[in-house]
Write a protein that holds these residues in place. Structure first.
Motif, PDB file in Angstrom:
ATOM      1  N   LYS A  20      57.065  63.135  78.155  1.00  0.00           N
ATOM      2  CA  LYS A  20      57.845  63.831  76.859  1.00  0.00           C
ATOM      3  C   LYS A  20      57.058  64.427  76.194  1.00  0.00           C
ATOM      4  N   PRO A  21      56.160  63.601  75.107  1.00  0.00           N
ATOM      5  CA  PRO A  21      55.285  64.221  74.289  1.00  0.00           C
ATOM      6  C   PRO A  21      54.390  65.198  74.797  1.00  0.00           C
ATOM      7  N   LEU A  22      53.761  64.918  75.937  1.00  0.00           N
ATOM      8  CA  LEU A  22      53.010  66.013  76.584  1.00  0.00           C
ATOM      9  C   LEU A  22      53.444  67.374  77.144  1.00  0.00           C
ATOM     10  N   TYR A  23      54.720  66.983  77.605  1.00  0.00           N
ATOM     11  CA  TYR A  23      55.241  68.266  77.911  1.00  0.00           C
ATOM     12  C   TYR A  23      55.831  68.937  76.757  1.00  0.00           C
ATOM     13  N   ASP A  24      56.372  68.209  75.634  1.00  0.00           N
ATOM     14  CA  ASP A  24      56.575  69.265  74.437  1.00  0.00           C
ATOM     15  C   ASP A  24      55.239  70.038  73.892  1.00  0.00           C
ATOM     16  N   ARG A  25      54.160  69.160  74.066  1.00  0.00           N
ATOM     17  CA  ARG A  25      53.002  69.944  73.242  1.00  0.00           C
ATOM     18  C   ARG A  25      52.518  70.844  74.286  1.00  0.00           C
ATOM     19  N   LEU A  26      52.708  70.921  75.682  1.00  0.00           N
ATOM     20  CA  LEU A  26      52.163  71.905  76.585  1.00  0.00           C
ATOM     21  C   LEU A  26      53.168  72.844  76.409  1.00  0.00           C
ATOM     22  N   LEU A  27      54.346  72.658  76.253  1.00  0.00           N
ATOM     23  CA  LEU A  27      55.351  73.804  76.153  1.00  0.00           C
ATOM     24  C   LEU A  27      54.893  74.976  75.073  1.00  0.00           C
ATOM     25  N   SER A  28      54.601  74.400  73.941  1.00  0.00           N
ATOM     26  CA  SER A  28      54.359  75.221  72.824  1.00  0.00           C
ATOM     27  C   SER A  28      53.025  75.918  73.154  1.00  0.00           C
ATOM     28  N   VAL A  29      52.091  75.433  73.858  1.00  0.00           N
ATOM     29  CA  VAL A  29      50.749  75.893  74.079  1.00  0.00           C
ATOM     30  C   VAL A  29      50.969  77.121  75.374  1.00  0.00           C
ATOM     31  N   LEU A  30      51.552  76.630  76.191  1.00  0.00           N
ATOM     32  CA  LEU A  30      51.652  77.551  77.441  1.00  0.00           C
ATOM     33  C   LEU A  30      52.570  78.879  77.193  1.00  0.00           C
ATOM     34  N   ALA A  31      53.768  78.675  76.170  1.00  0.00           N
ATOM     35  CA  ALA A  31      54.393  79.782  75.809  1.00  0.00           C
ATOM     36  C   ALA A  31      53.380  80.802  75.234  1.00  0.00           C
ATOM     37  N   LYS A  32      52.323  80.382  74.638  1.00  0.00           N
ATOM     38  CA  LYS A  32      51.445  81.630  74.104  1.00  0.00           C
ATOM     39  C   LYS A  32      50.659  82.370  74.980  1.00  0.00           C
ATOM     40  N   ILE A  33      50.774  81.625  76.283  1.00  0.00           N
ATOM     41  CA  ILE A  33      49.925  82.317  77.257  1.00  0.00           C
ATOM     42  C   ILE A  33      50.679  83.081  78.375  1.00  0.00           C
ATOM     43  N   SER A  34      51.765  82.823  78.744  1.00  0.00           N
ATOM     44  CA  SER A  34      52.635  83.280  79.723  1.00  0.00           C
ATOM     45  C   SER A  34      54.011  82.575  80.049  1.00  0.00           C
ATOM     46  N   PRO A  35      55.090  83.099  79.978  1.00  0.00           N
ATOM     47  CA  PRO A  35      56.126  82.314  80.211  1.00  0.00           C
ATOM     48  C   PRO A  35      55.982  81.907  81.813  1.00  0.00           C
ATOM     49  N   TYR A  36      55.192  82.583  82.770  1.00  0.00           N
ATOM     50  CA  TYR A  36      55.008  82.287  84.079  1.00  0.00           C
ATOM     51  C   TYR A  36      54.052  81.089  84.035  1.00  0.00           C
ATOM     52  N   PHE A  37      54.661  79.800  84.029  1.00  0.00           N
ATOM     53  CA  PHE A  37      53.601  78.779  83.972  1.00  0.00           C
ATOM     54  C   PHE A  37      54.351  77.639  84.872  1.00  0.00           C
ATOM     55  N   GLU A  38      53.431  76.666  85.419  1.00  0.00           N
ATOM     56  CA  GLU A  38      54.011  75.640  85.914  1.00  0.00           C
ATOM     57  C   GLU A  38      53.236  74.151  85.539  1.00  0.00           C
ATOM     58  N   ILE A  39      53.965  73.028  85.394  1.00  0.00           N
ATOM     59  CA  ILE A  39      53.334  71.696  85.212  1.00  0.00           C
ATOM     60  C   ILE A  39      53.580  70.942  86.188  1.00  0.00           C
ATOM     61  N   VAL A  40      52.626  70.549  86.707  1.00  0.00           N
ATOM     62  CA  VAL A  40      52.677  69.472  88.113  1.00  0.00           C
ATOM     63  C   VAL A  40      52.406  68.295  87.652  1.00  0.00           C
ATOM     64  N   PHE A  41      53.357  67.410  87.822  1.00  0.00           N
ATOM     65  CA  PHE A  41      53.072  66.162  87.434  1.00  0.00           C
ATOM     66  C   PHE A  41      52.786  65.360  88.960  1.00  0.00           C
ATOM     67  N   ILE A  42      51.635  64.693  88.831  1.00  0.00           N
ATOM     68  CA  ILE A  42      51.088  63.931  90.014  1.00  0.00           C
ATOM     69  C   ILE A  42      51.418  62.395  89.697  1.00  0.00           C
ATOM     70  N   ASP A  43      52.555  61.828  90.247  1.00  0.00           N
ATOM     71  CA  ASP A  43      52.804  60.573  89.862  1.00  0.00           C
ATOM     72  C   ASP A  43      52.071  59.698  90.939  1.00  0.00           C
ATOM     73  N   ASP A  44      51.072  58.875  90.435  1.00  0.00           N
ATOM     74  CA  ASP A  44      50.164  58.256  91.412  1.00  0.00           C
ATOM     75  C   ASP A  44      50.816  56.753  91.734  1.00  0.00           C
ATOM     76  N   GLY A  45      51.957  56.683  92.074  1.00  0.00           N
ATOM     77  CA  GLY A  45      52.506  55.367  92.543  1.00  0.00           C
ATOM     78  C   GLY A  45      52.834  54.572  91.491  1.00  0.00           C
ATOM     79  N   SER A  46      53.393  55.279  90.223  1.00  0.00           N
ATOM     80  CA  SER A  46      53.612  54.294  89.056  1.00  0.00           C
ATOM     81  C   SER A  46      54.933  53.310  89.129  1.00  0.00           C
ATOM     82  N   HIS A  47      54.768  52.294  88.514  1.00  0.00           N
ATOM     83  CA  HIS A  47      55.789  51.331  88.581  1.00  0.00           C
ATOM     84  C   HIS A  47      56.687  51.192  87.464  1.00  0.00           C
TER      85      HIS A  47
END
Ligand code: UDP
Ligand code: MG
Length: 330
Positions: A20-47
């Motif tokens: 969540k904190p990462l998403y929030d910070r990414l959101l405010s940064v990416l909004a400055k670049i373009s509304p067309y972005f994607e954030i792809v989380f690769i879950d490496d088998g988390s428990h």
């Protein structure tokens, strides 16, 4: 659907507190670049609740995407899956733990617009990491530089931005033992750096044990150079030369003074010493052979258990060729 201008790939292994904190910070940064972005989380088998956290974000924002491995396949594989999945014209890879400040993406994106293909985030300082970690990572890069034939950028983590063509080239690699930090350099193109101060981990513990780091180091050296083999060749020649001189010395000594019982100590020490060297030599060769074996088995690099919002064909293993070269006009 518009092709995203920028993709952010986040490998995450037990990072529930950081999503969540990462998403929030990414959101405010990416909004400055373009509304067309994607954030792809690769879950490496988390428990832990990493997947649930990502899905929570996705419920609110479709631009959040998920690829979840069936088990832990390791950081490098998570990176691989991320690069294969990402659709953006520019692709950023960032750690989930907020050690890499997302705000830097703005600077990296600027460099990308200037025409650079590979933009590394280079660390100036590391806050509050243990002395041992700091000095091992410093030495890791120095030794690596000496041992490998390809240049590997010093003091960079995985945090970097790649252009579409660089990602396409990376997606052609099918080798199992990869060291991304080196591969992105190996492909060439226009490389540059932006500088930053490395923060502390936001939450959770480092997922890199010293054993994993050792494996990374060995992979890095062996997948980029034959120097370990060459070093042993050199060593072999030197010791054979030395042995030859010793032999002359003993033969002459024996001819002059004739003392057949002398020399037990020297014989045994030499035998032990050279057996040691031979064993080391064999194990180095073994490291290469083990890797050859891993490569020829052609097992998939990773298994995807679940994916949300991504093209399953792209992330799946079967499509290495299809993966290469998605059309460039958005
Ligand atoms: N990571 C992963 N799989 C692993 C180990 C780590 O995907 O098996 C991810 C982890 O979630 C993090 C990134 O790789 O986003 C870097 O890991 P970490 O922060 O533990 O490494 P460090 O910063 O201590 O070198
Ligand atoms: Mg970290």
């Amino acid at each position: 659907m518009n092709r995203p201008e920028i993709s952010v790939v986040v490998p995450a292994y037990n990072e529930e507190m950081n999503i969540k904190p990462l998403y929030d910070r990414l959101l405010s940064v990416l909004a400055k670049i373009s509304p067309y972005f994607e954030i792809v989380f690769i879950d490496d088998g988390s428990h832990d609740e990493t997947v649930a956290e990502v899905l929570k974000m996705r419920a609110l924002d479709e631009r959040v995407k998920l690829v979840s491995f069936s088990r832990n396949f390791g950081h490098e594989m998570a990176n691989t899956a991320g690069f294969r999945t990402a659709l953006g014209q520019a692709v950023v890879i960032i750690d989930a733990d907020l050690q890499d400040p997302p705000e830097l993406i703005i600077d990296m994106y600027e460099k990308y617009k200037e025409g650079f293909d590979v933009i590394y985030a280079k660390r100036k300082t590391r806050k509050k990491e243990s002395f041992i970690k700091k000095s091992t990572s410093k030495w890791f890069y120095r030794v690596l530089k000496f041992m490998s034939d390809t240049e590997i950028p010093l003091d960079t983590g995985d945090y970097r931005l790649l252009s579409r063509r660089a990602v396409d080239e990376l997606n052609r690699f099918s080798e199992k033992n990869r060291f991304f930090r080196g591969l992105t350099h190996w492909i060439g193109f226009n490389v540059t750096y932006v500088y930053f101060d490395r923060d502390e981990r936001h939450a959770g513990e480092t997922k890199y044990s010293y054993i994993k780091l050792m494996k990374l180091a060995v992979d890095a050296i062996i997948s980029f150079s034959y120097k370990p083999l060459k070093l042993f060749t050199l060593f072999g020649f030197c010791s054979a030369g030395f042995g030859f001189l010793l032999m002359l010395y003993w033969i002459i000594k024996k001819m002059l003074f004739g003392n057949p019982t002398d020399g037990w100590t020297s014989t045994v020490t030499i035998i032990l010493f050279f057996f040691g060297i031979i064993m080391m030599q064999i194990s180095v060769v073994g490291e290469y052979i083990a890797r050859i074996y891993e490569e020829v088995r052609e097992r998939p690099l990773y298994i995807v258990g679940r994916s949300e919002g991504v093209d399953p064909d792209r992330v799946s293993e079967k499509n290495e060729i299809k993966n290469y070269g998605i059309d460039h006009e958005a």
